[in-house]
Design an enzyme around this catalytic site. Structure first.
Site, mmCIF file in Angstrom:
data_model
loop_
_atom_site.group_PDB
_atom_site.id
_atom_site.type_symbol
_atom_site.label_atom_id
_atom_site.label_comp_id
_atom_site.label_asym_id
_atom_site.label_seq_id
_atom_site.Cartn_x
_atom_site.Cartn_y
_atom_site.Cartn_z
ATOM 1 N N LEU A 109 0.748 -0.959 0.084
ATOM 2 C CA LEU A 109 0.075 0.086 0.028
ATOM 3 C C LEU A 109 0.750 1.108 -0.129
ATOM 4 O O LEU A 109 2.065 1.390 0.607
ATOM 5 C CB LEU A 109 -0.914 0.140 1.143
ATOM 6 C CG LEU A 109 -0.388 -0.037 2.551
ATOM 7 C CD1 LEU A 109 -0.197 1.159 3.255
ATOM 8 C CD2 LEU A 109 -1.384 -0.871 3.403
ATOM 9 N N CYS B 146 9.661 3.791 3.020
ATOM 10 C CA CYS B 146 9.802 2.452 2.552
ATOM 11 C C CYS B 146 11.060 2.575 1.462
ATOM 12 O O CYS B 146 12.035 1.779 1.761
ATOM 13 C CB CYS B 146 8.811 2.119 1.743
ATOM 14 S SG CYS B 146 7.367 1.424 2.806
HETATM 15 C C1 UDX Z 1 5.945 2.649 -1.501
HETATM 16 C C2 UDX Z 1 5.295 1.716 -2.230
HETATM 17 O O1 UDX Z 1 4.707 2.134 -3.593
HETATM 18 C C3 UDX Z 1 4.335 0.857 -1.836
HETATM 19 O O2 UDX Z 1 4.091 -0.211 -2.637
HETATM 20 C C4 UDX Z 1 4.995 0.213 -0.338
HETATM 21 O O3 UDX Z 1 4.241 -0.867 0.186
HETATM 22 C C5 UDX Z 1 5.518 1.284 0.365
HETATM 23 O O4 UDX Z 1 6.222 2.268 -0.157
HETATM 24 P P1 UDX Z 1 5.120 5.111 -0.576
HETATM 25 O O5 UDX Z 1 6.145 5.347 -0.062
HETATM 26 O O6 UDX Z 1 3.774 5.303 0.247
HETATM 27 O O7 UDX Z 1 4.698 3.535 -1.054
HETATM 28 O O8 UDX Z 1 4.889 5.978 -1.801
HETATM 29 P P2 UDX Z 1 4.954 6.080 -3.505
HETATM 30 O O9 UDX Z 1 3.822 6.308 -3.918
HETATM 31 O O10 UDX Z 1 5.595 4.732 -3.813
HETATM 32 O O11 UDX Z 1 6.329 7.183 -3.528
HETATM 33 C C6 UDX Z 1 7.643 6.899 -2.875
HETATM 34 C C7 UDX Z 1 8.323 8.167 -3.251
HETATM 35 O O12 UDX Z 1 8.626 8.214 -4.670
HETATM 36 C C8 UDX Z 1 7.707 9.490 -2.909
HETATM 37 O O13 UDX Z 1 8.642 10.554 -2.260
HETATM 38 C C9 UDX Z 1 7.363 10.068 -4.610
HETATM 39 O O14 UDX Z 1 7.264 11.564 -4.529
HETATM 40 C C10 UDX Z 1 8.455 9.517 -5.423
HETATM 41 N N1 UDX Z 1 8.146 9.274 -6.614
HETATM 42 C C11 UDX Z 1 7.194 8.395 -7.129
HETATM 43 C C12 UDX Z 1 8.808 9.884 -7.589
HETATM 44 O O15 UDX Z 1 9.599 10.600 -7.286
HETATM 45 N N2 UDX Z 1 8.549 9.560 -8.927
HETATM 46 C C13 UDX Z 1 7.682 8.935 -9.351
HETATM 47 O O16 UDX Z 1 7.225 8.533 -10.536
HETATM 48 C C14 UDX Z 1 6.982 8.048 -8.485
#
Ligand code: UDX
Length: 467
Positions: A157, A282
């Site tokens: 999630l 994460c």
């Molecule tokens: C993540 C995983 O997606 C999820 O499956 C896991 O269980 C927990 O870790 P989360 O950390 O809540 O989820 O957020 P996520 O939407 O994955 O984004 C993580 C980071 O990557 C954010 O800082 C976001 O800004 C960054 N990101 C995301 C980017 O820089 N570029 C993108 O294209 C997508």
């Protein structure tokens, strides 16, 4: 089924609430008495869209406790969803003390029937066996193994869309060599697997969604699926950021490149948003733990290691860019819009904004910052950081020589940018998420710096990723 969940953080509380909504009887356990009292009183301790509404719908099946002893006597399934932060030793390993404490309590209170203990916390590969031994050691009987088994059921999630991700997942992964445990967990998730539950009005079932497959594996594979998934997504983000650095040099635009790449169904459009890179609880922690685990087996993980250094160097790159623009940082005021590690959460863990603020303050700059949701959290946790927290984004922009957009909160697009631009002389905006649109910002009077982008010529900005 009767469920006990250890840990009322983002994972435990959202999972517990969703399972209660599906009709299971859930007790959420935490050692934090204040938090449990607040939850009992109906308040929601974290910002997570749809959670409060779902808690209201599920309240008859949902209880909260600081004393798991009683609830464990009826539990068919016990989830471990306590925190596993990076340990203080700096070697990337996860701190498993909360898992250990919860497992001990489970062992001390094992009931006579059969209990499936599920590792939901992101734990190092091999933790299934370790948790099993702690539970067995804590139990008083000669042969405790007939009373329980430990399975792995990683969560996927995302904060901000956690409830949606639980109710409408891409897959459900269960790692266990025990057929009874596999059957119990399949039954637990059956309403999700066949989508037989009534979708909440505020979170309708996505149109055309496919049913999630149930992936039954051994424990170690399930544990590694979680790490590999997060590492792959981290690599994807760092890859597009690496391409972005080259795009800038050759006069290309990384958002166009991401769009063109992402439409290849083998690549896919997700996680190709270039910018400041990842933060959160994460990706940083899990990629470090993966590298640390591999090292224990004498393996390097050069791809994941490179993804990490690319990601964390982006924070210094912001400082380099600001230096390039302003020449002197000492005594200057830099504004930061967005503190949470991404929009739709109040979570500040490993947030690029805070790291950048710290680096700027170290170089003698003053920092003003705003966040639409995480401000109270930031004020409480970073009171001594030297950051001046502002109640409005205007208060940040109007008093800064340069502004860094660190989190792509949609409301920042709606600011009266032209008015703000016309009130400032030579304002600079560093758009750390390539979110505001270079043309719009240039038209509003700002010197616009994107990451991986060129100045634009008035055409509408095409987003090169699907969030
Ligand atoms: C993540 C995983 O997606 C999820 O499956 C896991 O269980 C927990 O870790 P989360 O950390 O809540 O989820 O957020 P996520 O939407 O994955 O984004 C993580 C980071 O990557 C954010 O800082 C976001 O800004 C960054 N990101 C995301 C980017 O820089 N570029 C993108 O294209 C997508």
């Amino acid at each position: 089924m009767n469920i006990v969940i250890f840990g009322t953080g983002y994972v435990g509380l959202t999972t517990g609430t969703a399972l209660a909504y599906l009709g299971h009887l859930v007790t959420c356990v935490d050692i934090d008495e204040k938090k449990i009292a607040a939850l009992r009183g109906g308040s929601v301790p974290i910002f997570e869209p749809s959670l409060g509404e779902l808690m209201k719908l599920a309240r008859e099946n949902l209880s909260f406790s600081t004393r798991p002893e009683e609830a464990l006597q009826d539990a068919d399934v016990v989830f471990l969803a306590v925190g596993t932060p990076s340990s203080a030793n700096g070697h990337g390993q996860a701190d498993l003390s909360a898992v250990c404490a919860a497992a001990t309590s489970i062992g001390e209170n094992l009931r006579d029937g059969f209990t499936v203990v599920v590792n939901k916390s992101t734990v190092p590969i091999g933790s299934g066996n370790w948790v099993e031994s702690i539970i067995a050691d804590a139990h008083s009987s000669e042969d405790p193994h007939r009373l329980f088994t430990v399975a792995s059921n990683p969560e996927f999630l995302r904060e901000g869309t956690a409830i949606r991700d639980i109710l409408y997942p891409d897959r459900v992964v269960v790692g266990s060599a025990n057929p009874a445990a596999q059957a119990i967990l399949r039954e637990l998730y059956q309403p999700i697997l066949d989508q037989s539950f009534e979708a909440p009005l505020f979170l309708p079932r996505p149109k055309g969604m496919s049913l999630a497959p149930f992936i039954a594996t051994d424990v170690a594979s399930a544990e590694l699926i979680k790490y590999a998934s997060n590492a792959f997504l981290s690599v994807k983000i760092s890859f597009i950021n690496e391409i972005g650095a080259l795009a800038e040099r050759v006069g290309a635009d990384v958002t166009q490149i991401a769009l063109g790449m992402g439409l290849d169904s083998r690549i896919g459009p997700h996680f190709l948003q270039a910018g400041l890179g990842w933060g959160g609880s994460c990706f940083g922690k899990d990629s470090a733990a993966l590298v640390a685990t591999a090292q224990e087996y004498g393996l390097e993980m050069p791809i994941v290691t490179a993804a990490r250094s690319i990601n964390y160097d982006l924070r210094e790159e912001v400082v380099r860019r600001l230096l390039g623009e302003l020449k002197i940082l000492k005594g200057r005021t830099i504004g930061i819009l967005g503190l949470a590690f991404k929009p739709n959460t109040d979570d500040l863990r490993d947030a690029p904004a805070l790291d950048i603020a710290e680096r700027l303050i170290e170089r003698g700059a003053r920092v003003r910052a705003h966040d639409p949701v995480a401000l109270p959290n930031a004020r409480a946790k970073y009171a001594d950081s030297g950051i001046h927290f502002c109640d409005t984004p205007e208060d940040v922009v109007l008093h800064s020589s340069a502004v860094v957009l660190a989190t792509d909160w949609p409301q920042y697009r709606e600011l009266p940018w032209s008015l703000l631009g016309s009130s400032l002389s030579d304002p600079v905006i560093l758009d750390g998420r390539n979110f505001l649109g270079g043309d719009a910002m240039a038209a509003a009077g700002f010197r616009y710096i994107g990451l991986g982008c060129q100045p634009r010529d008035g055409r509408p900005l095409q987003r090169g990723y699907v969030a």
